[in-house]
Write a protein that holds these residues in place. Structure first.
Motif, PDB file in Angstrom:
ATOM      1  N   GLY A  81      -6.234  -0.569  -9.837  1.00 27.88           N
ATOM      2  CA  GLY A  81      -6.501  -1.958 -10.167  1.00 27.88           C
ATOM      3  C   GLY A  81      -7.879  -2.139 -10.775  1.00 27.88           C
ATOM      4  N   ASP A  82      -8.034  -3.248 -11.488  1.00 31.20           N
ATOM      5  CA  ASP A  82      -9.311  -3.547 -12.116  1.00 31.20           C
ATOM      6  C   ASP A  82     -10.416  -3.763 -11.086  1.00 31.20           C
ATOM      7  OD1 ASP A  82      -8.068  -3.366 -14.559  1.00 31.20           O
ATOM      8  OD2 ASP A  82      -7.690  -5.533 -14.690  1.00 31.20           O
ATOM      9  N   GLN A  83     -10.068  -4.433  -9.992  1.00 32.49           N
ATOM     10  CA  GLN A  83     -11.046  -4.712  -8.945  1.00 32.49           C
ATOM     11  C   GLN A  83     -10.982  -3.690  -7.816  1.00 32.49           C
ATOM     12  OE1 GLN A  83      -9.932  -8.645  -7.828  1.00 32.49           O
ATOM     13  NE2 GLN A  83     -10.727  -9.573  -9.701  1.00 32.49           N
ATOM     14  N   LYS A  84     -10.213  -2.626  -8.011  1.00 34.46           N
ATOM     15  CA  LYS A  84     -10.005  -1.578  -6.998  1.00 34.46           C
ATOM     16  C   LYS A  84      -9.565  -2.180  -5.681  1.00 34.46           C
ATOM     17  CE  LYS A  84     -12.938   1.806  -9.082  1.00 34.46           C
ATOM     18  NZ  LYS A  84     -13.505   3.090  -8.868  1.00 34.46           N
ATOM     19  N   ASP A  85      -8.519  -3.028  -5.755  1.00 35.07           N
ATOM     20  CA  ASP A  85      -8.026  -3.699  -4.559  1.00 35.07           C
ATOM     21  C   ASP A  85      -6.582  -3.334  -4.236  1.00 35.07           C
ATOM     22  OD1 ASP A  85      -6.937  -4.940  -6.740  1.00 35.07           O
ATOM     23  OD2 ASP A  85      -7.212  -6.977  -5.985  1.00 35.07           O
ATOM     24  N   LYS A  86      -6.018  -2.374  -4.952  1.00 35.02           N
ATOM     25  CA  LYS A  86      -4.632  -1.970  -4.707  1.00 35.02           C
ATOM     26  C   LYS A  86      -4.595  -0.540  -4.189  1.00 35.02           C
ATOM     27  CE  LYS A  86      -2.748  -5.071  -8.086  1.00 35.02           C
ATOM     28  NZ  LYS A  86      -2.175  -5.235  -9.407  1.00 35.02           N
ATOM     29  N   VAL A  87      -3.877  -0.346  -3.099  1.00 35.98           N
ATOM     30  CA  VAL A  87      -3.708   0.971  -2.504  1.00 35.98           C
ATOM     31  C   VAL A  87      -2.310   1.459  -2.866  1.00 35.98           C
ATOM     32  CG1 VAL A  87      -3.662   2.288  -0.354  1.00 35.98           C
ATOM     33  CG2 VAL A  87      -5.225   0.362  -0.595  1.00 35.98           C
ATOM     34  N   VAL A  88      -2.232   2.655  -3.467  1.00 33.13           N
ATOM     35  CA  VAL A  88      -0.956   3.249  -3.854  1.00 33.13           C
ATOM     36  C   VAL A  88      -0.673   4.415  -2.916  1.00 33.13           C
ATOM     37  CG1 VAL A  88       0.303   4.405  -5.689  1.00 33.13           C
ATOM     38  CG2 VAL A  88      -1.313   2.603  -6.243  1.00 33.13           C
ATOM     39  N   VAL A  89       0.535   4.412  -2.324  1.00 33.08           N
ATOM     40  CA  VAL A  89       0.940   5.446  -1.379  1.00 33.08           C
ATOM     41  C   VAL A  89       2.243   6.051  -1.873  1.00 33.08           C
ATOM     42  CG1 VAL A  89       1.544   5.935   1.011  1.00 33.08           C
ATOM     43  CG2 VAL A  89      -0.085   4.129   0.501  1.00 33.08           C
ATOM     44  N   ILE A  90       2.313   7.371  -1.921  1.00 34.24           N
ATOM     45  CA  ILE A  90       3.550   8.068  -2.258  1.00 34.24           C
ATOM     46  C   ILE A  90       3.861   9.018  -1.118  1.00 34.24           C
ATOM     47  CG2 ILE A  90       4.679   9.651  -3.859  1.00 34.24           C
ATOM     48  CD1 ILE A  90       2.937   8.513  -6.062  1.00 34.24           C
ATOM     49  N   GLY A  91       5.132   8.997  -0.669  1.00 33.10           N
ATOM     50  CA  GLY A  91       5.524   9.885   0.411  1.00 33.10           C
ATOM     51  C   GLY A  91       6.988   9.755   0.754  1.00 33.10           C
ATOM     52  N   VAL A  92       7.430  10.612   1.656  1.00 38.23           N
ATOM     53  CA  VAL A  92       8.823  10.625   2.099  1.00 38.23           C
ATOM     54  C   VAL A  92       8.889  10.028   3.501  1.00 38.23           C
ATOM     55  CG1 VAL A  92      10.799  12.094   2.641  1.00 38.23           C
ATOM     56  CG2 VAL A  92       9.294  12.673   0.742  1.00 38.23           C
ATOM     57  N   GLY A  93       9.725   9.032   3.674  1.00 36.34           N
ATOM     58  CA  GLY A  93       9.893   8.416   4.988  1.00 36.34           C
ATOM     59  C   GLY A  93       8.728   7.549   5.431  1.00 36.34           C
ATOM     60  N   VAL A  94       7.967   7.034   4.504  1.00 35.33           N
ATOM     61  CA  VAL A  94       6.811   6.194   4.829  1.00 35.33           C
ATOM     62  C   VAL A  94       7.305   4.782   5.140  1.00 35.33           C
ATOM     63  CG1 VAL A  94       4.630   5.280   3.994  1.00 35.33           C
ATOM     64  CG2 VAL A  94       5.366   7.540   3.293  1.00 35.33           C
ATOM     65  N   ASP A  95       6.807   4.201   6.217  1.00 39.29           N
ATOM     66  CA  ASP A  95       7.183   2.846   6.597  1.00 39.29           C
ATOM     67  C   ASP A  95       6.143   1.868   6.041  1.00 39.29           C
ATOM     68  OD1 ASP A  95       8.255   0.612   7.722  1.00 39.29           O
ATOM     69  OD2 ASP A  95       7.800   1.145   9.795  1.00 39.29           O
ATOM     70  N   PRO A  96       6.511   1.077   5.020  1.00 36.48           N
ATOM     71  CA  PRO A  96       5.528   0.177   4.412  1.00 36.48           C
ATOM     72  C   PRO A  96       5.050  -0.922   5.358  1.00 36.48           C
ATOM     73  CG  PRO A  96       7.692  -0.133   3.422  1.00 36.48           C
ATOM     74  CD  PRO A  96       7.794   1.025   4.346  1.00 36.48           C
ATOM     75  N   ILE A  97       5.883  -1.343   6.272  1.00 34.43           N
ATOM     76  CA  ILE A  97       5.503  -2.415   7.195  1.00 34.43           C
ATOM     77  C   ILE A  97       4.455  -1.919   8.187  1.00 34.43           C
ATOM     78  CG2 ILE A  97       6.348  -3.993   8.963  1.00 34.43           C
ATOM     79  CD1 ILE A  97       8.916  -4.207   7.385  1.00 34.43           C
ATOM     80  N   LYS A  98       4.617  -0.685   8.677  1.00 35.43           N
ATOM     81  CA  LYS A  98       3.617  -0.118   9.588  1.00 35.43           C
ATOM     82  C   LYS A  98       2.269   0.040   8.896  1.00 35.43           C
ATOM     83  CE  LYS A  98       5.847   2.662  13.110  1.00 35.43           C
ATOM     84  NZ  LYS A  98       6.148   4.030  13.536  1.00 35.43           N
ATOM     85  N   LEU A  99       2.308   0.549   7.661  1.00 31.94           N
ATOM     86  CA  LEU A  99       1.055   0.710   6.913  1.00 31.94           C
ATOM     87  C   LEU A  99       0.365  -0.629   6.695  1.00 31.94           C
ATOM     88  CD1 LEU A  99       1.971   3.332   4.164  1.00 31.94           C
ATOM     89  CD2 LEU A  99       0.623   3.681   6.226  1.00 31.94           C
TER      90      LEU A  99
END
Length: 121
Positions: A81-99
């Motif tokens: 992101g322009d303001q470095k406010d977005k976190v990108v996660v790549i993985g197998v079986g990752v729970d987005p709600i827990k993160l």
């Protein structure tokens, strides 16, 4: 579990608020289908999750990266992101709600921007 109980559970969970809003609009993300269909094998697919987090300083950014990297099944973590406010996660079986819950507790306000399947080349 009946549909009414699932909806009540999602509506009353703090971290499921964004998911509840998407469901009310009639949108179902492919990665959230495993919450509604236990037989679906979508949990084991490789996912790309983009979350927007309120991060002011470099200390907050490194803390967010550390928290996300400790998650189960995470293969890759980056800040975009322009303001470095977005976190990108790549993985197998990752729970987005827990993160998202962990980031909200330890860093600040966090929203799920997108969850998509990563296609191998």
């Amino acid at each position: 579990m009946c549909e009414r109980i699932k909806r009540w559970h999602l509506r009353n969970r703090t971290c499921g608020a964004r998911l509840w809003k998407l469901l009310k609009q009639g949108k179902k993300s492919r990665s959230f289908l495993h919450l509604f269909d236990p037989e679906a094998d979508l949990v084991n697919m490789k996912q790309k999750i983009v979350m927007k987090t309120h991060m002011n300083c470099q200390k907050c950014r490194s803390k967010a990266l550390q928290i996300v990297a400790e998650g189960e099944g995470v293969d890759f973590v980056a800040i975009e992101g322009d303001q470095k406010d977005k976190v990108v996660v790549i993985g197998v079986g990752v729970d987005p709600i827990k993160l998202t819950c962990n980031l909200r507790k330890k860093v600040g306000p966090t929203d799920i921007i997108s969850v998509s399947e990563v296609k191998s080349k």
